[in-house]
Design a protein around this motif. Sequence first.
Motif, PDB file in Angstrom:
ATOM      1  N   GLU A 116      -9.122  12.752  16.373  1.00  0.00           N
ATOM      2  CA  GLU A 116      -8.621  13.856  15.528  1.00  0.00           C
ATOM      3  C   GLU A 116      -8.679  13.392  14.074  1.00  0.00           C
ATOM      4  N   THR A 117      -9.897  13.338  13.537  1.00  0.00           N
ATOM      5  CA  THR A 117     -10.040  12.696  12.228  1.00  0.00           C
ATOM      6  C   THR A 117      -9.389  13.483  11.090  1.00  0.00           C
ATOM      7  N   ASP A 118      -9.181  14.795  11.264  1.00  0.00           N
ATOM      8  CA  ASP A 118      -8.500  15.544  10.193  1.00  0.00           C
ATOM      9  C   ASP A 118      -7.066  15.049  10.042  1.00  0.00           C
ATOM     10  N   LEU A 119      -6.437  14.871  11.187  1.00  0.00           N
ATOM     11  CA  LEU A 119      -5.071  14.350  11.215  1.00  0.00           C
ATOM     12  C   LEU A 119      -5.035  12.968  10.542  1.00  0.00           C
ATOM     13  N   PHE A 120      -6.013  12.136  10.884  1.00  0.00           N
ATOM     14  CA  PHE A 120      -6.066  10.766  10.380  1.00  0.00           C
ATOM     15  C   PHE A 120      -6.362  10.741   8.875  1.00  0.00           C
ATOM     16  N   ARG A 121      -7.335  11.574   8.457  1.00  0.00           N
ATOM     17  CA  ARG A 121      -7.690  11.609   7.041  1.00  0.00           C
ATOM     18  C   ARG A 121      -6.497  11.972   6.152  1.00  0.00           C
ATOM     19  N   THR A 122      -5.712  12.938   6.603  1.00  0.00           N
ATOM     20  CA  THR A 122      -4.537  13.341   5.820  1.00  0.00           C
ATOM     21  C   THR A 122      -3.611  12.149   5.641  1.00  0.00           C
ATOM     22  N   GLN A 123      -3.387  11.416   6.724  1.00  0.00           N
ATOM     23  CA  GLN A 123      -2.509  10.251   6.613  1.00  0.00           C
ATOM     24  C   GLN A 123      -3.133   9.180   5.720  1.00  0.00           C
ATOM     25  N   LEU A 124      -4.419   8.945   5.875  1.00  0.00           N
ATOM     26  CA  LEU A 124      -5.071   7.915   5.049  1.00  0.00           C
ATOM     27  C   LEU A 124      -5.039   8.289   3.565  1.00  0.00           C
ATOM     28  N   ARG A 125      -5.235   9.570   3.267  1.00  0.00           N
ATOM     29  CA  ARG A 125      -5.157  10.001   1.863  1.00  0.00           C
ATOM     30  C   ARG A 125      -3.766   9.715   1.291  1.00  0.00           C
ATOM     31  N   ALA A 126      -2.732  10.069   2.072  1.00  0.00           N
ATOM     32  CA  ALA A 126      -1.363   9.845   1.599  1.00  0.00           C
ATOM     33  C   ALA A 126      -1.099   8.346   1.421  1.00  0.00           C
ATOM     34  N   LEU A 127      -1.573   7.541   2.374  1.00  0.00           N
ATOM     35  CA  LEU A 127      -1.360   6.088   2.293  1.00  0.00           C
ATOM     36  C   LEU A 127      -2.084   5.495   1.084  1.00  0.00           C
ATOM     37  N   LEU A 128      -3.338   5.911   0.895  1.00  0.00           N
ATOM     38  CA  LEU A 128      -4.111   5.366  -0.225  1.00  0.00           C
ATOM     39  C   LEU A 128      -3.496   5.772  -1.559  1.00  0.00           C
ATOM     40  N   ARG A 129      -3.056   7.016  -1.651  1.00  0.00           N
ATOM     41  CA  ARG A 129      -2.442   7.439  -2.907  1.00  0.00           C
ATOM     42  C   ARG A 129      -1.160   6.646  -3.168  1.00  0.00           C
ATOM     43  N   ALA A 130      -0.377   6.422  -2.123  1.00  0.00           N
ATOM     44  CA  ALA A 130       0.861   5.644  -2.294  1.00  0.00           C
ATOM     45  C   ALA A 130       0.531   4.202  -2.700  1.00  0.00           C
ATOM     46  N   SER A 131      -0.626   3.700  -2.268  1.00  0.00           N
ATOM     47  CA  SER A 131      -0.984   2.296  -2.551  1.00  0.00           C
ATOM     48  C   SER A 131      -1.164   2.030  -4.042  1.00  0.00           C
ATOM     49  N   ALA A 132      -1.319   3.106  -4.839  1.00  0.00           N
ATOM     50  CA  ALA A 132      -1.452   2.921  -6.287  1.00  0.00           C
ATOM     51  C   ALA A 132      -0.133   2.444  -6.883  1.00  0.00           C
ATOM     52  N   GLU A 133       0.948   2.614  -6.125  1.00  0.00           N
ATOM     53  CA  GLU A 133       2.269   2.374  -6.712  1.00  0.00           C
ATOM     54  C   GLU A 133       3.023   1.179  -6.172  1.00  0.00           C
ATOM     55  N   GLY A 134       2.379   0.369  -5.353  1.00  0.00           N
ATOM     56  CA  GLY A 134       3.121  -0.779  -4.833  1.00  0.00           C
ATOM     57  C   GLY A 134       2.255  -1.579  -3.891  1.00  0.00           C
ATOM     58  N   ASP A 135       2.871  -2.592  -3.301  1.00  0.00           N
ATOM     59  CA  ASP A 135       2.163  -3.495  -2.404  1.00  0.00           C
ATOM     60  C   ASP A 135       2.169  -2.901  -0.998  1.00  0.00           C
ATOM     61  N   LEU A 136       1.252  -1.969  -0.770  1.00  0.00           N
ATOM     62  CA  LEU A 136       1.204  -1.285   0.521  1.00  0.00           C
ATOM     63  C   LEU A 136       0.095  -1.897   1.378  1.00  0.00           C
ATOM     64  N   ARG A 137       0.366  -1.976   2.675  1.00  0.00           N
ATOM     65  CA  ARG A 137      -0.647  -2.469   3.621  1.00  0.00           C
ATOM     66  C   ARG A 137      -0.753  -1.490   4.765  1.00  0.00           C
ATOM     67  N   ILE A 138      -1.948  -1.303   5.266  1.00  0.00           N
ATOM     68  CA  ILE A 138      -2.152  -0.386   6.386  1.00  0.00           C
ATOM     69  C   ILE A 138      -2.313  -1.192   7.677  1.00  0.00           C
ATOM     70  N   MET A 139      -1.567  -0.785   8.695  1.00  0.00           N
ATOM     71  CA  MET A 139      -1.642  -1.497   9.978  1.00  0.00           C
ATOM     72  C   MET A 139      -2.051  -0.528  11.078  1.00  0.00           C
ATOM     73  N   LEU A 140      -3.046  -0.932  11.872  1.00  0.00           N
ATOM     74  CA  LEU A 140      -3.617  -0.047  12.884  1.00  0.00           C
ATOM     75  C   LEU A 140      -3.118  -0.405  14.281  1.00  0.00           C
ATOM     76  N   PRO A 141      -2.526   0.571  14.989  1.00  0.00           N
ATOM     77  CA  PRO A 141      -1.961   0.291  16.305  1.00  0.00           C
ATOM     78  C   PRO A 141      -2.986   0.330  17.436  1.00  0.00           C
ATOM     79  N   MET A 142      -2.776  -0.485  18.432  1.00  0.00           N
ATOM     80  CA  MET A 142      -3.543  -0.470  19.681  1.00  0.00           C
ATOM     81  C   MET A 142      -5.044  -0.690  19.521  1.00  0.00           C
ATOM     82  N   ILE A 143      -5.390  -1.545  18.584  1.00  0.00           N
ATOM     83  CA  ILE A 143      -6.802  -1.904  18.423  1.00  0.00           C
ATOM     84  C   ILE A 143      -7.251  -2.701  19.654  1.00  0.00           C
ATOM     85  N   SER A 144      -8.396  -2.320  20.225  1.00  0.00           N
ATOM     86  CA  SER A 144      -8.893  -3.094  21.367  1.00  0.00           C
ATOM     87  C   SER A 144     -10.337  -3.558  21.184  1.00  0.00           C
TER      88      SER A 144
END
Length: 323
Positions: A116-144
């Motif tokens: 469901e990449t639309d769902l994912f893209r929305t979250q990634l956009r929000a995360l990336l925009r927030a990353s401009a303002e602090g030390d943010l890291r993205i963590m991916l669950p259940m990678i196999s």
Amino acid sequence: YRRMLGMLKDETAVSTDGVRVHMMANVELPDDSADAAEVGAEGIGLYRTEFLYMNRDETPGEEEQLAAYRRVLRSVDGPVTIRTLDLGADKTIGREAKTSSNPALGLRAIRLCLKETDLFRTQLRALLRASAEGDLRIMLPMISNIQELRQTRHLIDEVMAELRRDGLEYDPKLPVGAMIEVPAAALAAPQLARYCDFFSLGTNDLIQYTLAMDRVDDEINYLYDPLHPAVLQLIRMTIEAGHAAGIGVSMCGEMASDKRYTALLLGLGLTEFSMHPASVLEVKRAIMGADVADLKRATREILALTDAQSYRDGLDALSHRLV
Ligand code: PEP
Ligand code: MG
């Protein structure tokens, strides 16, 4: 005792032999981060974003997510590790495929997001925009596998290009890491490490998948065993692979918050712990009384034991070393 623990809030966690350990907090709701700051956590090691999506009809939009991520970033000093949507299995919003006869092995977490990449893209956009303002890291669950990391990196690159076009800021170097919570990921950790900026051990799921025991099934919860030799082997391999590749390895599963396991985890080489804020000071106290070199020696000897009783006795003695 509580007052004594309170005094540790501003102390750095350093073992008696000088090993520096990072104490991070897990949060579920943006407001929980106040508790993290209160116990002097050095950052957030796991922010579970599914709670933004649960118990409502529509999924949260980009602006709402951005506001939530900014709030967490502002509330603590230090890095904030935000986990992308981990829906499915034990965390449902009714959007996941209902036909799965085996939801824990089905379309969940990163698998759902990559479908469901639309769902994912929305979250990634929000995360990336927030990353401009602090030390943010993205963590991916259940990678196999590697493919999931490649696909996610590709999506992140696309979202970055989009943000540039829109004239919006983001951190181009924002770290992206994988949760290690599937045995395949632990076993393939040396290869996964080349595509990750960090690892975080999700022992709740790692134990479930290693021991083939459903974490929400009460009939078999007696099988939940963080000390099973197979589980410890996978934890050890992950820590060693991460360190060999020069990336950080933390643990954000429940195991990290239980002070009976602190000596063992230090003995396995863990130097980054993330847990519920309520446990931070107790575990910090245990760490500050530990001799890590000594624990490493003891742990190596115990894990080499092939007699099951001696192995259990050894781990039992280790669990009492720091309490
Ligand atoms: C884990 O699996 O250990 C973990 C930290 O994630 P969750 O409990 O949210 O699945
Ligand atoms: Mg998990």
